[in-house]
Each structure stands twice: as structure tokens, then as C-alpha cells.
Design an enzyme around this catalytic site. Sequence first.
Site, PDB file in Angstrom:
ATOM      1  CG  HIS A 112      12.490 -26.797 -21.038  1.00 27.65           C
ATOM      2  ND1 HIS A 112      12.455 -26.184 -22.275  1.00 27.65           N
ATOM      3  CD2 HIS A 112      12.073 -25.862 -20.159  1.00 27.65           C
ATOM      4  CE1 HIS A 112      12.041 -24.943 -22.148  1.00 27.65           C
ATOM      5  NE2 HIS A 112      11.796 -24.725 -20.867  1.00 27.65           N
ATOM      6  CB  SER A 222       9.392 -22.684 -21.136  1.00 24.25           C
ATOM      7  OG  SER A 222      10.669 -22.125 -21.105  1.00 24.25           O
TER       8      SER A 222
END
Length: 538
Positions: A112, A222
Site C-alpha cells: 500500500h 508503514s
Amino acid sequence: MKRIFIIGYAALLFASVSYAQESTPAPPPVEQQVPGRQLGASQSTPPAQAVVPVPVPIAPPKPNGPVQKSLVRITATSVEPDYRAPWNAGGLQRGVGAGFVISGNRIMTNAHVVANSRYITVERDGDPNKYPATVQFIANDCDLALITVPAPDFFKNMLPLKFGGIPTLESTVSAYGYPIGGERMSVTTGIVSRVDFQLYTHSSVDQHLAIQISAQINPGNSGGPVMQDAKVVGVAFQGYSGDVAQGVAYMIPTPVINRFLKDISNGHYDEYPDLAITYAKLQNPAQRKFLGLKDDDRGVLVSSVVAAGPSDGILRPGDVLLAIDGHPIASDANVDVEGERAQFDEVVERKFKGDSVKFDILRDKQPATVTIKLYKPWPYSIQGHSYDVRPRYVLYGGLLFQPLNLDMLEAYRTSDLRLRHFFEYFTVEQIYLQHPDVIVLSNILPDPINTYLAPYRGAIVDEVNGKKIRTLDELAQAFAQGPNQLVIRMIGDGPPLVLDRNKVESARERIKTRYNVAKEQNLEERPASGAPVQANKT
């Protein structure tokens, strides 16, 4: 649905406590105060009753080595498809994430972080330059990706990290990355609190093994490594929003990482296979006796078999699964794998496209053995997010027709019960056999030729001029080759939608100009410009 957020475009958030302790002398021991005694009171306590100072424990400096030489900061510019106006290029977005160097001059990060990307740059510690990077492989179903930097000297003096195993419960792990609001590396430390299957929210349909940790992982962090004993034990990727749960975050464990690396070893990512069945636990004694099972707490009941899946024609509803590849299946659907209890799906999780799995079953109270060759069934794809592809659509007379999928459903935020049913039960009720594409009249661009057609918005196309419509391609052909009067019947009650071809043709340029429509249809889910080839479905 649980409100889980993706820590999109970021590395892990970490406090610099350990480094502060490393550079600051330890404070002198502080004498504890005796309860009830005030400061400045006379010291009449006998020596034998004196409180012994307890030294404050100090964490060892840099327990995982010089992580700065392995960590990178990733900046990705992406284009998000516009499902409400799919002829547009989409919205431009920019996000920041983390990654870490592994063997072969590769950088691992979350899918992502780089999904839908058009331009990626990478920064390393102590270097002011931003290096262009490219995506090598991307696995949206397990939220992992590999990127590389073409610059010849980029990986010079950088240290590839090695992978460890699954950390034990209550053991300490450290998460490294780049927090929001800063550009320097940060670290947080927490404990391992759970090892279980979880929904991976990047795809919103895939469930894999995940490890819950208490280390703080915030939005915008992330892709960084989670480490223990100088080895990577996971990649941080998602957590709960603050109003749902505090201090709950997840990392992708090394079994999932190692499977991804092995899958791409042939130069292509084939995605996870699936048995494509549903099953029920068999913990009720009366039910077990009815099925002819022993009182040994073994076996689960097959409830349904997806016709488009690898189990079709091999397993049947009513079969009892007793063992998978020699691992006994308990009545709660768990098996022992490498000394750990996990759902028997974990055995399938570790296999690849084309591999086989063997079941010991009980069918009509008789034992049998079956073998299933694995692959990923296509019907599940509409229930997950798609990346690096352009939306499919047909625009005709200002009427926008689109295949039903999760991205389209979320774009319109519809509450129509028929659409929700077709989406939720597309695979389980095998709706795809009659409707490989569930074609929805999703939007209407207002024009005099469609002024009174608003009640049809959200309806599902069933047939055109008496011919059943199964796919978007068939709908496009019906519009192109049909007679002057097009009669479109929708699923359910109600009169048909009728269009006059001559009026539609006369309004085409007017509608295209008014709504800036560059192209009236896209029938192929082809990659968007600049997307990695590995992102395509096979």
C-alpha cells in the site's frame, strides 16, 4: 465491520528513548520515600529499616545493530482511479513510507506504500539525495512489495537485513521507521500480544497470519521492519483507529514474507491459492454422532464448494475433513503446524499455485482420500480492492454502466439492498455463474435524452432487447449492434428502460463535451500507465 485503518504511506513510529539513554548518563539512584513521612522530617529510622535504593534498568544501546544503514524513506506519488468518472485520470496523491534493504539489492516495503504509484523516490540515512526507484514485484493480497534503485552506488555501504522466525508471546520487539511530522528515523518498542489470522485491509478480502504488537505504529509509518535479536520478525502495516483500540497494531510475520519471496523467485507473483470452500466446526456431540464421527474431537463439515474453485468436483457439501497433508484437523478447525496451533487454512497458505493438498475425509460415513490441485478462484476478486488498473465502464446516452466490485461500491456508498446482496453473496451463492459481471447503472450524466431515468440509477442490467447480458463486453456489443430502439430490462420488478438510438447518437458529442468525457468505454482491466506488470491478475 471493525474500523481498521491502513497505516498508508508511512513507516513505523518509534520513540527515541533507547538512544537518549545511550547518550545521557544514568541518573543517580533516588531514595524511595517512606509512606507518611514528609521531606525534611528528622531521620530517626534505625539503620536496619533504611530503604535500599533500586537502580533503574537501562536498555542496552542499539540491540538490533546499526538499523540506519538498512532503513530507507520512501516517497510515492500515486494516482487513485476515479470510479464516479472513470474516464478521468484520477486524483493525484503523495505519501511517505519506509522500507528496508534485503539481499540482492532489493528494498522491501508494504504494497500500500507503492500501489497505484507513478513516481517513487528513496532516501537513505546521511545522504541528502532522493533516488528514483522502481517497483519490481507487488503483492496486494498480502500487502508486500519489492522495489529497487537503479543508481549504481545507492546500495554501497548499506547492510541487508536478515529474517528471523515467529517471536514468542510477551517477547519484546522494536519497530523502526519514519513518523509523521519528522524526517529522521524513530523507534518504538512493545511486546508480542497475539498471533492469529487477520483481515489484511489493503485488499479487504484476504486473511493471512498476522502478529499483534503493542509498539506504537501510527498513520504514515508503514513498511518499516519490526526486529528482535538483530533480525526482522515482521513488517508493520496496519492497526486500529484510536477510537476503537489504543496501542493495537499489526505486523506481517516472516512466514508470509518468506512465502512472498519464494513465489516471486520465478520472476512472477502468482498470488495465494484458495480451497474455495466454506466449512462448519463440529464441536456438538449430537451432530458428530449423526455424521458417524468418533468421540475424538476431530473433523470439520464442508458447507459449500465454489464451482469456480479447485475443490469443485472433488469435495462435496456434507463431507467431513479429518486431516490435511497428514495433519489431523480438530473439531475447532485447528491443526498443529511446526509446534503451533493454527487454522488448517494455514497449510494451504504456505502452498503455491499448482501445488496439491491431500485430505482424509469421511463421506457418507465412509473414509476416503482426495487430492486437490490449488489455484486462486477468480470470483473472489470483485470483493477486494484493485490496484494499478483502470476501471471498466460503458457510457451510453449519458448512462454510466460499471461492473460491481468493492471499489465501485465504496465510491458510491450505496445502501441498495439488492446491490449489497449481489456483492456479499457473489461467490457463496455462485451468482457469477449467471452474471460473471454484475453490471450496474451506477451514474447518470444529466441530459434531455435521460431526464426521466433517475429511478433506474443503481439497477442491475438483466437483458437488452430480449438477450441476456452476462458481461460488460456483451453490453457494449448490444449497444453497438442493436436496433433503433433499445429495451433494457433490469433485475427485479418494474418497466424496462428504453433508449432511442438516433437520439443517443445525436447527443453523444454534446454529452462528451459537457462532462469532459475523453473516452466512452473501457472494457479491459489493463494496467494503468507506469504500473508494474506483476500487479496484474493471472
